[in-house]
Scaffold this active site. Structure first.
Site, PDB file in Angstrom:
ATOM      1  N   LYS A   7       0.817  -1.213   0.000  1.00  0.00           N
ATOM      2  CA  LYS A   7       0.000   0.000   0.000  1.00  0.00           C
ATOM      3  C   LYS A   7       0.855   1.269   0.000  1.00  0.00           C
ATOM      4  O   LYS A   7       0.607   2.185  -0.782  1.00  0.00           O
ATOM      5  CB  LYS A   7      -0.909  -0.066   1.229  1.00  0.00           C
TER       6      LYS A   7
ATOM      7  N   ARG B  98      -9.119   4.006   9.363  1.00  0.00           N
ATOM      8  CA  ARG B  98      -8.831   2.599   9.624  1.00  0.00           C
ATOM      9  C   ARG B  98      -9.929   1.940  10.441  1.00  0.00           C
ATOM     10  O   ARG B  98      -9.867   0.735  10.691  1.00  0.00           O
ATOM     11  CB  ARG B  98      -7.557   2.529  10.476  1.00  0.00           C
TER      12      ARG B  98
ATOM     13  N   ARG C 261      10.825  -7.373   5.197  1.00  0.00           N
ATOM     14  CA  ARG C 261      11.013  -5.935   5.403  1.00  0.00           C
ATOM     15  C   ARG C 261      11.681  -5.663   6.749  1.00  0.00           C
ATOM     16  O   ARG C 261      12.493  -4.745   6.869  1.00  0.00           O
ATOM     17  CB  ARG C 261       9.663  -5.208   5.337  1.00  0.00           C
TER      18      ARG C 261
ATOM     19  N   ARG D  87      11.882  -1.965  11.076  1.00  0.00           N
ATOM     20  CA  ARG D  87      10.755  -1.270  11.700  1.00  0.00           C
ATOM     21  C   ARG D  87      10.338  -2.034  12.945  1.00  0.00           C
ATOM     22  O   ARG D  87      10.163  -3.247  12.920  1.00  0.00           O
ATOM     23  CB  ARG D  87       9.585  -1.203  10.708  1.00  0.00           C
TER      24      ARG D  87
ATOM     25  N   ARG E 141      -1.438  -6.737  13.938  1.00  0.00           N
ATOM     26  CA  ARG E 141      -1.855  -5.679  13.009  1.00  0.00           C
ATOM     27  C   ARG E 141      -2.819  -6.227  11.961  1.00  0.00           C
ATOM     28  O   ARG E 141      -3.787  -5.581  11.580  1.00  0.00           O
ATOM     29  CB  ARG E 141      -0.625  -5.064  12.326  1.00  0.00           C
TER      30      ARG E 141
HETATM   31  P1  ADP Z   1       0.784  -0.800   8.232  1.00  0.00           P
HETATM   32  O1  ADP Z   1      -0.383  -0.489   7.322  1.00  0.00           O
HETATM   33  O2  ADP Z   1       1.884  -1.535   7.547  1.00  0.00           O
HETATM   34  O3  ADP Z   1       0.380  -1.435   9.526  1.00  0.00           O
HETATM   35  P2  ADP Z   1       1.204   2.083   8.707  1.00  0.00           P
HETATM   36  O4  ADP Z   1       2.482   2.736   8.405  1.00  0.00           O
HETATM   37  O5  ADP Z   1       0.015   2.455   7.872  1.00  0.00           O
HETATM   38  O6  ADP Z   1       1.516   0.539   8.636  1.00  0.00           O
HETATM   39  O7  ADP Z   1       0.811   2.326  10.239  1.00  0.00           O
HETATM   40  C1  ADP Z   1       1.711   2.029  11.273  1.00  0.00           C
HETATM   41  C2  ADP Z   1       1.081   2.282  12.630  1.00  0.00           C
HETATM   42  O8  ADP Z   1       0.685   3.670  12.741  1.00  0.00           O
HETATM   43  C3  ADP Z   1      -0.204   1.511  12.939  1.00  0.00           C
HETATM   44  O9  ADP Z   1       0.045   0.195  13.385  1.00  0.00           O
HETATM   45  C4  ADP Z   1      -0.806   2.402  14.048  1.00  0.00           C
HETATM   46  O10 ADP Z   1      -0.158   2.213  15.279  1.00  0.00           O
HETATM   47  C5  ADP Z   1      -0.488   3.801  13.552  1.00  0.00           C
HETATM   48  N1  ADP Z   1      -1.584   4.353  12.725  1.00  0.00           N
HETATM   49  C6  ADP Z   1      -1.504   4.696  11.405  1.00  0.00           C
HETATM   50  N2  ADP Z   1      -2.686   5.141  10.957  1.00  0.00           N
HETATM   51  C7  ADP Z   1      -3.549   5.081  11.993  1.00  0.00           C
HETATM   52  C8  ADP Z   1      -4.932   5.376  12.165  1.00  0.00           C
HETATM   53  N3  ADP Z   1      -5.684   5.827  11.151  1.00  0.00           N
HETATM   54  N4  ADP Z   1      -5.490   5.201  13.392  1.00  0.00           N
HETATM   55  C9  ADP Z   1      -4.769   4.755  14.390  1.00  0.00           C
HETATM   56  N5  ADP Z   1      -3.469   4.430  14.312  1.00  0.00           N
HETATM   57  C10 ADP Z   1      -2.852   4.586  13.133  1.00  0.00           C
END
Ligand code: ADP
Length: 195
Positions: free
Chosen positions: A14, A89, A128, A134, A145
């Site tokens: 994504k 989300r 990754r 990370r 997740r």
């Molecule tokens: P991935 O989709 O690979 O899990 P992201 O980079 O999109 O990774 O998000 C990493 C982290 O950032 C999430 O696990 C969460 O802790 C936080 N996060 C990102 N977007 C949101 C959101 N809309 N609401 C709550 N937490 C978020």
């Protein structure tokens, strides 16, 4: 003015696709995950607050996340539009986003879903973690997740499907193919809306 949202499980590619698509369309990419990681790296109060959630693979509480997104969506650099990655989300974040967009007098044009199955996701994220380190890419946090994605984020997809905004591409093809398919799907959807 093109306003897009991209949704997909962690490891679906994504972020990579968001980057390519926004560049191609000349619109600003807004990734909540990247924004949190930037706050974390620079040690801002928001970063300090968000760290425990990110490390555990939990969602950062809505009052923090939504305030950050609201502020970002009010910036003046979005005149060509934006591609939102990582927000909303949860269905409650869909309601918050509806409110923010209403305040700014805009709405989403299209929502792109990138799909991938669980085994492929875990395989990619473990790779990754070796490459990027990370902190949320350990197997147990990845599975958490993924589970949150299924329970919290899949209902978000249904909402947008119900509004007739959803297009979908298979994220397991190679990167260039996914980009080409995504751009085609977006352009077709935008043309349908315009026509
Ligand atoms: P991935 O989709 O690979 O899990 P992201 O980079 O999109 O990774 O998000 C990493 C982290 O950032 C999430 O696990 C969460 O802790 C936080 N996060 C990102 N977007 C949101 C959101 N809309 N609401 C709550 N937490 C978020």
């Amino acid at each position: 003015m093109t306003r897009l949202l991209i949704i997909g499980p962690p490891g679906s590619g994504k972020g990579t696709q968001a980057h390519r698509i926004s560049k191609h369309l000349g619109i600003v990419e807004i990734s909540t995950g990247d924004m949190f990681r930037t706050h974390l790296a620079s040690g801002t109060p928001l970063g300090v607050e968000a760290q425990k959630y990110l490390d555990a693979g939990d969602l950062v509480p809505d009052h923090l996340t939504t305030a950050m997104v609201r502020e970002r969506l009010q910036q003046p650099d979005l005149k060509n539009g934006f591609l939102l990655d990582g927000y909303p989300r949860t269905v409650s974040q869909v309601d918050h986003l509806d409110g923010i967009l209403e305040e700014t007098g805009t709405a989403l044009d299209t929502v792109l879903e990138i799909t991938a199955d669980d085994d492929e996701i875990v395989r990619r994220l473990l790779l990754r973690s070796q490459a990027e380190g990370r902190s949320d890419d350990t197997e147990s946090v990845i599975r958490h997740r993924l589970q949150l994605y299924r329970t919290e984020t899949e209902p978000v997809i249904s909402r947008y499907a119900g509004r007739g905004l959803l297009v979908r591409v298979d994220g397991t093809a190679d990167v260039d193919h996914v980009t080409a398919a995504a751009l085609k799907a977006i352009e077709t959807a935008l043309a349908d809306r315009a026509g």
